[in-house]
Each structure stands twice: as C-alpha cells, then as structure tokens.
Design a protein around this motif. Structure first.
Motif, PDB file in Angstrom:
ATOM      1  N   VAL A   8      -9.682  -3.892  13.665  1.00 20.70           N
ATOM      2  CA  VAL A   8      -8.756  -4.214  14.748  1.00 20.70           C
ATOM      3  C   VAL A   8      -9.313  -3.561  16.005  1.00 20.70           C
ATOM      4  N   ARG A   9      -9.703  -4.361  16.971  1.00 18.19           N
ATOM      5  CA  ARG A   9     -10.388  -3.835  18.152  1.00 18.19           C
ATOM      6  C   ARG A   9      -9.470  -3.745  19.365  1.00 18.19           C
ATOM      7  N   VAL A  10      -8.413  -2.974  19.182  1.00 16.97           N
ATOM      8  CA  VAL A  10      -7.523  -2.627  20.290  1.00 16.97           C
ATOM      9  C   VAL A  10      -7.267  -1.131  20.175  1.00 16.97           C
ATOM     10  N   SER A  11      -6.665  -0.558  21.197  1.00 19.10           N
ATOM     11  CA  SER A  11      -6.454   0.889  21.215  1.00 19.10           C
ATOM     12  C   SER A  11      -5.453   1.325  20.143  1.00 19.10           C
ATOM     13  N   LYS A  12      -5.536   2.587  19.801  1.00 16.96           N
ATOM     14  CA  LYS A  12      -4.623   3.166  18.819  1.00 16.96           C
ATOM     15  C   LYS A  12      -3.171   3.022  19.262  1.00 16.96           C
ATOM     16  N   SER A  13      -2.902   3.176  20.562  1.00 21.62           N
ATOM     17  CA  SER A  13      -1.522   3.029  21.042  1.00 21.62           C
ATOM     18  C   SER A  13      -1.043   1.589  20.888  1.00 21.62           C
ATOM     19  N   GLN A  14      -1.927   0.619  21.111  1.00 23.38           N
ATOM     20  CA  GLN A  14      -1.544  -0.783  20.910  1.00 23.38           C
ATOM     21  C   GLN A  14      -1.303  -1.058  19.428  1.00 23.38           C
ATOM     22  N   ILE A  15      -2.145  -0.499  18.576  1.00 24.71           N
ATOM     23  CA  ILE A  15      -1.957  -0.650  17.132  1.00 24.71           C
ATOM     24  C   ILE A  15      -0.599  -0.078  16.726  1.00 24.71           C
ATOM     25  N   SER A  16      -0.265   1.100  17.228  1.00 25.05           N
ATOM     26  CA  SER A  16       1.020   1.728  16.913  1.00 25.05           C
ATOM     27  C   SER A  16       2.184   0.845  17.315  1.00 25.05           C
ATOM     28  N   ARG A  17       2.104   0.250  18.509  1.00 28.79           N
ATOM     29  CA  ARG A  17       3.173  -0.650  18.978  1.00 28.79           C
ATOM     30  C   ARG A  17       3.304  -1.860  18.068  1.00 28.79           C
ATOM     31  N   ARG A  18       2.182  -2.439  17.678  1.00 25.26           N
ATOM     32  CA  ARG A  18       2.228  -3.628  16.841  1.00 25.26           C
ATOM     33  C   ARG A  18       2.747  -3.283  15.447  1.00 25.26           C
ATOM     34  N   LEU A  19       2.366  -2.126  14.906  1.00 23.82           N
ATOM     35  CA  LEU A  19       2.885  -1.703  13.609  1.00 23.82           C
ATOM     36  C   LEU A  19       4.406  -1.580  13.658  1.00 23.82           C
ATOM     37  N   ARG A  20       4.926  -0.961  14.710  1.00 20.82           N
ATOM     38  CA  ARG A  20       6.387  -0.827  14.848  1.00 20.82           C
ATOM     39  C   ARG A  20       7.044  -2.197  14.950  1.00 20.82           C
ATOM     40  N   LYS A  21       6.437  -3.095  15.718  1.00 22.12           N
ATOM     41  CA  LYS A  21       6.992  -4.436  15.895  1.00 22.12           C
ATOM     42  C   LYS A  21       6.988  -5.196  14.566  1.00 22.12           C
ATOM     43  N   LEU A  22       5.893  -5.094  13.823  1.00 24.57           N
ATOM     44  CA  LEU A  22       5.822  -5.758  12.517  1.00 24.57           C
ATOM     45  C   LEU A  22       6.849  -5.176  11.552  1.00 24.57           C
ATOM     46  N   ALA A  23       7.084  -3.881  11.622  1.00 27.56           N
ATOM     47  CA  ALA A  23       8.113  -3.248  10.795  1.00 27.56           C
ATOM     48  C   ALA A  23       9.507  -3.711  11.227  1.00 27.56           C
ATOM     49  N   ASP A  24       9.720  -3.833  12.540  1.00 31.89           N
ATOM     50  CA  ASP A  24      11.009  -4.334  13.044  1.00 31.89           C
ATOM     51  C   ASP A  24      11.318  -5.722  12.502  1.00 31.89           C
ATOM     52  N   HIS A  25      10.260  -6.516  12.303  1.00 31.81           N
ATOM     53  CA  HIS A  25      10.418  -7.886  11.796  1.00 31.81           C
ATOM     54  C   HIS A  25      10.278  -7.958  10.278  1.00 31.81           C
ATOM     55  N   GLU A  26      10.292  -6.777   9.640  1.00 32.23           N
ATOM     56  CA  GLU A  26      10.287  -6.639   8.181  1.00 32.23           C
ATOM     57  C   GLU A  26       9.052  -7.221   7.509  1.00 32.23           C
ATOM     58  N   LEU A  27       7.927  -7.231   8.238  1.00 26.67           N
ATOM     59  CA  LEU A  27       6.657  -7.647   7.642  1.00 26.67           C
ATOM     60  C   LEU A  27       5.906  -6.435   7.098  1.00 26.67           C
ATOM     61  N   LEU A  28       6.263  -5.259   7.588  1.00 27.88           N
ATOM     62  CA  LEU A  28       5.728  -3.986   7.112  1.00 27.88           C
ATOM     63  C   LEU A  28       6.889  -3.035   6.869  1.00 27.88           C
ATOM     64  N   THR A  29       6.636  -2.037   6.035  1.00 30.12           N
ATOM     65  CA  THR A  29       7.584  -0.948   5.826  1.00 30.12           C
ATOM     66  C   THR A  29       6.908   0.339   6.253  1.00 30.12           C
ATOM     67  N   HIS A  30       7.596   1.130   7.072  1.00 26.18           N
ATOM     68  CA  HIS A  30       7.080   2.429   7.513  1.00 26.18           C
ATOM     69  C   HIS A  30       7.457   3.461   6.464  1.00 26.18           C
ATOM     70  N   LEU A  31       6.444   4.121   5.885  1.00 26.40           N
ATOM     71  CA  LEU A  31       6.687   5.121   4.853  1.00 26.40           C
ATOM     72  C   LEU A  31       6.852   6.522   5.418  1.00 26.40           C
ATOM     73  N   GLY A  32       6.564   6.678   6.707  1.00 26.15           N
ATOM     74  CA  GLY A  32       6.592   7.990   7.341  1.00 26.15           C
ATOM     75  C   GLY A  32       5.178   8.447   7.639  1.00 26.15           C
ATOM     76  N   ASN A  33       5.064   9.415   8.524  1.00 25.97           N
ATOM     77  CA  ASN A  33       3.760   9.958   8.932  1.00 25.97           C
ATOM     78  C   ASN A  33       2.792   8.882   9.415  1.00 25.97           C
ATOM     79  N   GLY A  34       3.324   7.793   9.981  1.00 25.44           N
ATOM     80  CA  GLY A  34       2.483   6.746  10.541  1.00 25.44           C
ATOM     81  C   GLY A  34       1.881   5.802   9.531  1.00 25.44           C
ATOM     82  N   VAL A  35       2.281   5.887   8.274  1.00 26.34           N
ATOM     83  CA  VAL A  35       1.716   5.041   7.219  1.00 26.34           C
ATOM     84  C   VAL A  35       2.635   3.845   6.972  1.00 26.34           C
ATOM     85  N   TYR A  36       2.021   2.670   6.891  1.00 24.20           N
ATOM     86  CA  TYR A  36       2.751   1.423   6.678  1.00 24.20           C
ATOM     87  C   TYR A  36       2.203   0.698   5.464  1.00 24.20           C
ATOM     88  N   VAL A  37       3.088  -0.036   4.777  1.00 22.88           N
ATOM     89  CA  VAL A  37       2.696  -0.926   3.684  1.00 22.88           C
ATOM     90  C   VAL A  37       3.268  -2.308   3.974  1.00 22.88           C
TER      91      VAL A  37
END
Length: 82
Positions: free
Chosen positions: A29-58
C-alpha cells in the motif's frame, strides 16, 4: 471505496491481520501511514474489518464477501477521498 481500500483488505486477508506500520512497511500500500490509519478506521466503521486493539485489524466476513464481489458497499466514491 478506493483502490487502497481493496489493497488493504487483500493484504490483511493474506496475512491474517495488519496494522498501519505493517501495511506501510510492506510496500503493498503506497500511501502514508496516517492515510492507512484513516482507511483502516473507515473500513472498520463499515464492518469490513474488526479492530482488535493496538492498531491491529482483521478482516470480517463482510470484508471477505466484498473482496469476492458478493457485497456492494454502495459507498459514494466522493466520500472515500476523506
């Protein structure tokens, strides 16, 4: 959804989990870490990912369905540019 969202989901599915640091360091993924973090949160908001804590997603069952083309997110592309 953006191309990066697809790449993030693909990476996490392949690796079993992922964090912003792992995704950034992978070069997959060739975007900044902050952009990745935003997208991970957005994907979790849409229930495509689950946040396990400590920044780890499944990936969720819905995330798997999305990658298989079985789920239409129906999200407006203008909204994903956040």
């Amino acid at each position: 959804m953006t191309i990066w969202d697809d790449r993030i989901l693909e990476y996490i599915r392949a690796e079993g989990s992922g964090s912003p640091t792992e995704l950034e360091e992978s070069g997959y993924v060739r975007v900044s870490k902050s952009q990745i973090s935003r997208r991970l949160r957005k994907l979790a908001d849409h229930e495509l990912l689950t946040h396990l804590g400590n920044g780890v997603y499944v990936i969720t069952e819905s995330g798997e369905e999305y990658l298989e083309g079985e789920l239409d997110t129906g999200e407006d592309s203008a909204e994903t540019s956040e």
